[in-house]
Design a protein around this motif. Structure first.
Motif, PDB file in Angstrom:
ATOM      1  N   GLY A 187      29.387  27.569  22.774  1.00  0.00           N
ATOM      2  CA  GLY A 187      30.419  27.125  21.728  1.00  0.00           C
ATOM      3  C   GLY A 187      30.156  28.562  20.972  1.00  0.00           C
ATOM      4  N   GLN A 188      31.690  28.873  19.785  1.00  0.00           N
ATOM      5  CA  GLN A 188      31.806  30.073  19.584  1.00  0.00           C
ATOM      6  C   GLN A 188      32.775  29.876  17.611  1.00  0.00           C
ATOM      7  OE1 GLN A 188      32.113  32.804  21.149  1.00  0.00           O
ATOM      8  NE2 GLN A 188      32.530  34.458  19.324  1.00  0.00           N
ATOM      9  N   THR A 189      31.733  30.436  16.930  1.00  0.00           N
ATOM     10  CA  THR A 189      32.059  30.303  15.390  1.00  0.00           C
ATOM     11  C   THR A 189      33.836  31.853  15.385  1.00  0.00           C
ATOM     12  OG1 THR A 189      30.528  32.041  14.743  1.00  0.00           O
ATOM     13  CG2 THR A 189      29.703  30.034  14.926  1.00  0.00           C
ATOM     14  N   SER A 190      33.565  31.218  14.107  1.00  0.00           N
ATOM     15  CA  SER A 190      34.596  31.750  13.839  1.00  0.00           C
ATOM     16  C   SER A 190      35.333  33.068  13.204  1.00  0.00           C
ATOM     17  CB  SER A 190      36.106  31.451  13.144  1.00  0.00           C
ATOM     18  OG  SER A 190      36.601  29.523  13.670  1.00  0.00           O
ATOM     19  N   ALA A 191      35.321  34.584  14.158  1.00  0.00           N
ATOM     20  CA  ALA A 191      35.437  35.698  12.849  1.00  0.00           C
ATOM     21  C   ALA A 191      36.381  35.853  11.145  1.00  0.00           C
ATOM     22  CB  ALA A 191      35.909  36.419  13.217  1.00  0.00           C
ATOM     23  N   TYR A 192      35.876  36.068  10.635  1.00  0.00           N
ATOM     24  CA  TYR A 192      35.765  35.903   8.697  1.00  0.00           C
ATOM     25  C   TYR A 192      36.606  36.883   8.291  1.00  0.00           C
ATOM     26  CZ  TYR A 192      31.372  34.869   7.229  1.00  0.00           C
ATOM     27  OH  TYR A 192      30.541  34.920   7.225  1.00  0.00           O
ATOM     28  N   LYS A 193      36.723  37.653   7.663  1.00  0.00           N
ATOM     29  CA  LYS A 193      36.840  38.990   6.457  1.00  0.00           C
ATOM     30  C   LYS A 193      36.690  38.146   5.430  1.00  0.00           C
ATOM     31  CE  LYS A 193      39.940  42.502   6.129  1.00  0.00           C
ATOM     32  NZ  LYS A 193      40.902  43.159   5.598  1.00  0.00           N
ATOM     33  N   LYS A 194      34.714  39.281   4.902  1.00  0.00           N
ATOM     34  CA  LYS A 194      34.828  39.365   3.228  1.00  0.00           C
ATOM     35  C   LYS A 194      35.703  40.158   2.200  1.00  0.00           C
ATOM     36  CE  LYS A 194      30.143  39.321   4.041  1.00  0.00           C
ATOM     37  NZ  LYS A 194      28.563  38.176   4.407  1.00  0.00           N
ATOM     38  N   ALA A 195      35.505  39.892   0.996  1.00  0.00           N
ATOM     39  CA  ALA A 195      35.626  40.959   0.071  1.00  0.00           C
ATOM     40  C   ALA A 195      35.107  41.018  -0.980  1.00  0.00           C
ATOM     41  CB  ALA A 195      37.024  40.517  -0.089  1.00  0.00           C
ATOM     42  N   TYR A 196      34.195  41.841  -1.315  1.00  0.00           N
ATOM     43  CA  TYR A 196      33.525  41.953  -2.761  1.00  0.00           C
ATOM     44  C   TYR A 196      34.414  42.863  -3.543  1.00  0.00           C
ATOM     45  CZ  TYR A 196      29.291  39.800  -0.146  1.00  0.00           C
ATOM     46  OH  TYR A 196      28.110  39.189   0.551  1.00  0.00           O
ATOM     47  N   VAL A 197      34.058  42.475  -4.615  1.00  0.00           N
ATOM     48  CA  VAL A 197      35.826  42.595  -5.803  1.00  0.00           C
ATOM     49  C   VAL A 197      34.837  42.934  -6.997  1.00  0.00           C
ATOM     50  CG1 VAL A 197      37.827  42.616  -7.264  1.00  0.00           C
ATOM     51  CG2 VAL A 197      37.169  41.508  -4.557  1.00  0.00           C
ATOM     52  N   THR A 198      34.692  44.489  -7.208  1.00  0.00           N
ATOM     53  CA  THR A 198      33.768  44.719  -8.896  1.00  0.00           C
ATOM     54  C   THR A 198      34.917  45.026  -9.659  1.00  0.00           C
ATOM     55  OG1 THR A 198      32.410  46.016  -7.385  1.00  0.00           O
ATOM     56  CG2 THR A 198      32.581  46.228  -9.598  1.00  0.00           C
ATOM     57  N   LEU A 199      34.914  44.501 -10.603  1.00  0.00           N
ATOM     58  CA  LEU A 199      35.825  43.702 -11.764  1.00  0.00           C
ATOM     59  C   LEU A 199      35.494  44.695 -13.240  1.00  0.00           C
ATOM     60  CD1 LEU A 199      35.774  40.283 -12.418  1.00  0.00           C
ATOM     61  CD2 LEU A 199      36.827  41.610 -11.103  1.00  0.00           C
ATOM     62  N   ALA A 200      36.545  45.328 -13.576  1.00  0.00           N
ATOM     63  CA  ALA A 200      36.689  46.402 -15.109  1.00  0.00           C
ATOM     64  C   ALA A 200      35.104  44.839 -15.989  1.00  0.00           C
ATOM     65  CB  ALA A 200      37.388  45.826 -16.031  1.00  0.00           C
ATOM     66  N   GLN A 201      34.052  46.165 -17.017  1.00  0.00           N
ATOM     67  CA  GLN A 201      33.392  46.266 -17.855  1.00  0.00           C
ATOM     68  C   GLN A 201      33.880  44.645 -18.631  1.00  0.00           C
ATOM     69  OE1 GLN A 201      30.382  47.796 -17.267  1.00  0.00           O
ATOM     70  NE2 GLN A 201      29.873  45.892 -18.974  1.00  0.00           N
ATOM     71  N   GLY A 202      33.012  44.006 -18.546  1.00  0.00           N
ATOM     72  CA  GLY A 202      33.999  42.834 -19.725  1.00  0.00           C
ATOM     73  C   GLY A 202      34.464  41.599 -19.089  1.00  0.00           C
ATOM     74  N   ASP A 203      35.448  42.448 -17.733  1.00  0.00           N
ATOM     75  CA  ASP A 203      35.781  41.032 -16.854  1.00  0.00           C
ATOM     76  C   ASP A 203      34.806  40.119 -17.109  1.00  0.00           C
ATOM     77  OD1 ASP A 203      37.904  41.614 -18.312  1.00  0.00           O
ATOM     78  OD2 ASP A 203      39.136  43.036 -16.232  1.00  0.00           O
ATOM     79  N   THR A 204      35.372  38.738 -16.031  1.00  0.00           N
ATOM     80  CA  THR A 204      33.959  38.095 -15.402  1.00  0.00           C
ATOM     81  C   THR A 204      34.829  36.648 -14.799  1.00  0.00           C
ATOM     82  OG1 THR A 204      32.070  36.930 -15.892  1.00  0.00           O
ATOM     83  CG2 THR A 204      33.717  36.426 -17.116  1.00  0.00           C
ATOM     84  N   ILE A 205      34.316  35.992 -13.829  1.00  0.00           N
ATOM     85  CA  ILE A 205      35.077  35.052 -13.493  1.00  0.00           C
ATOM     86  C   ILE A 205      34.179  34.089 -12.867  1.00  0.00           C
ATOM     87  CG2 ILE A 205      36.267  34.069 -11.691  1.00  0.00           C
ATOM     88  CD1 ILE A 205      36.969  36.791 -10.532  1.00  0.00           C
ATOM     89  N   ASP A 206      34.730  32.798 -13.828  1.00  0.00           N
ATOM     90  CA  ASP A 206      33.828  31.782 -14.102  1.00  0.00           C
ATOM     91  C   ASP A 206      34.553  30.416 -12.721  1.00  0.00           C
ATOM     92  OD1 ASP A 206      32.011  29.497 -14.545  1.00  0.00           O
ATOM     93  OD2 ASP A 206      33.343  28.885 -16.362  1.00  0.00           O
ATOM     94  N   PHE A 207      34.198  29.956 -11.564  1.00  0.00           N
ATOM     95  CA  PHE A 207      34.509  29.413 -10.892  1.00  0.00           C
ATOM     96  C   PHE A 207      34.561  28.000 -10.649  1.00  0.00           C
ATOM     97  CE2 PHE A 207      33.041  33.433  -8.150  1.00  0.00           C
ATOM     98  CZ  PHE A 207      34.181  33.969  -7.932  1.00  0.00           C
ATOM     99  N   PHE A 208      33.129  27.571 -12.002  1.00  0.00           N
ATOM    100  CA  PHE A 208      32.491  26.402 -12.392  1.00  0.00           C
ATOM    101  C   PHE A 208      33.402  25.301 -13.295  1.00  0.00           C
ATOM    102  CE2 PHE A 208      29.274  28.727  -9.150  1.00  0.00           C
ATOM    103  CZ  PHE A 208      29.543  27.446  -8.177  1.00  0.00           C
ATOM    104  N   ASN A 209      34.419  26.134 -13.884  1.00  0.00           N
ATOM    105  CA  ASN A 209      34.517  26.123 -15.103  1.00  0.00           C
ATOM    106  C   ASN A 209      34.981  24.897 -15.271  1.00  0.00           C
ATOM    107  OD1 ASN A 209      36.964  26.724 -14.178  1.00  0.00           O
ATOM    108  ND2 ASN A 209      37.976  27.645 -15.935  1.00  0.00           N
ATOM    109  N   ASN A 210      35.871  24.017 -13.575  1.00  0.00           N
ATOM    110  CA  ASN A 210      36.728  22.590 -14.357  1.00  0.00           C
ATOM    111  C   ASN A 210      35.540  21.334 -13.523  1.00  0.00           C
ATOM    112  OD1 ASN A 210      38.976  24.196 -15.022  1.00  0.00           O
ATOM    113  ND2 ASN A 210      39.783  25.105 -13.475  1.00  0.00           N
TER     114      ASN A 210
END
Length: 99
Positions: free
Chosen positions: A75-98
Motif C-alpha cells: 500500500g501507500q500512505t498519502s502525501a500531505y503538507k505541513k505548515a509551521y506558523v510563527t506567531l507575534a510576540q504575546g499571541d498564542t493558540i490554545d487547542f484544548f480550551n473546549n
C-alpha cells in the motif's frame, strides 16, 4: 480556495508542543494547494492571531508492506503538507480550551 478548506487539522505532538512553548511556533496540516499567504490569512481568521512567518513542507507518501496470514499486502500512505506558523510576540493558540 475557500478559507475554511486551507487548515485541515493542527499538529499535536511532543515536538510541536515544545516548539509552541519555546519559539511560539504552531504546526498545522494544510491543503496541498494552499500557499503561505492563504495559510496566514486562515490563521488570522480562525484563531484571531497574527502570523509573523509561515514555513511549509510537503511530506511525500511512503510505500508500506504488511506481511499477513493471507499474504503480502502492499500500500501507500498519502502525501500531505505541513505548515509551521510563527506567531507575534504575546499571541498564542490554545487547542484544548473546549475539552
Amino acid at each position: 480556495m475557500d478559507i475554511r478548506d486551507v487548515l485541515i487539522k493542527p499538529l499535536v505532538s511532543e515536538k510541536s508542543a515544545k516548539q509552541s512553548e519555546e519559539a511560539n511556533k504552531f504546526g498545522f496540516i494544510v491543503d496541498r494547494r494552499a500557499n503561505k499567504i492563504e495559510i496566514s490569512n486562515a490563521i488570522k481568521i480562525m484563531y484571531g492571531v497574527e502570523a509573523v512567518s509561515v514555513n511549509t513542507a510537503v511530506i511525500p507518501g511512503k510505500s508500506k508492506v504488511k506481511f499477513t496470514k493471507t499474504g503480502v499486502m502492499k500500500g501507500q500512505t498519502s502525501a500531505y503538507k505541513k505548515a509551521y506558523v510563527t506567531l507575534a510576540q504575546g499571541d498564542t493558540i490554545d487547542f484544548f480550551n473546549n475539552i
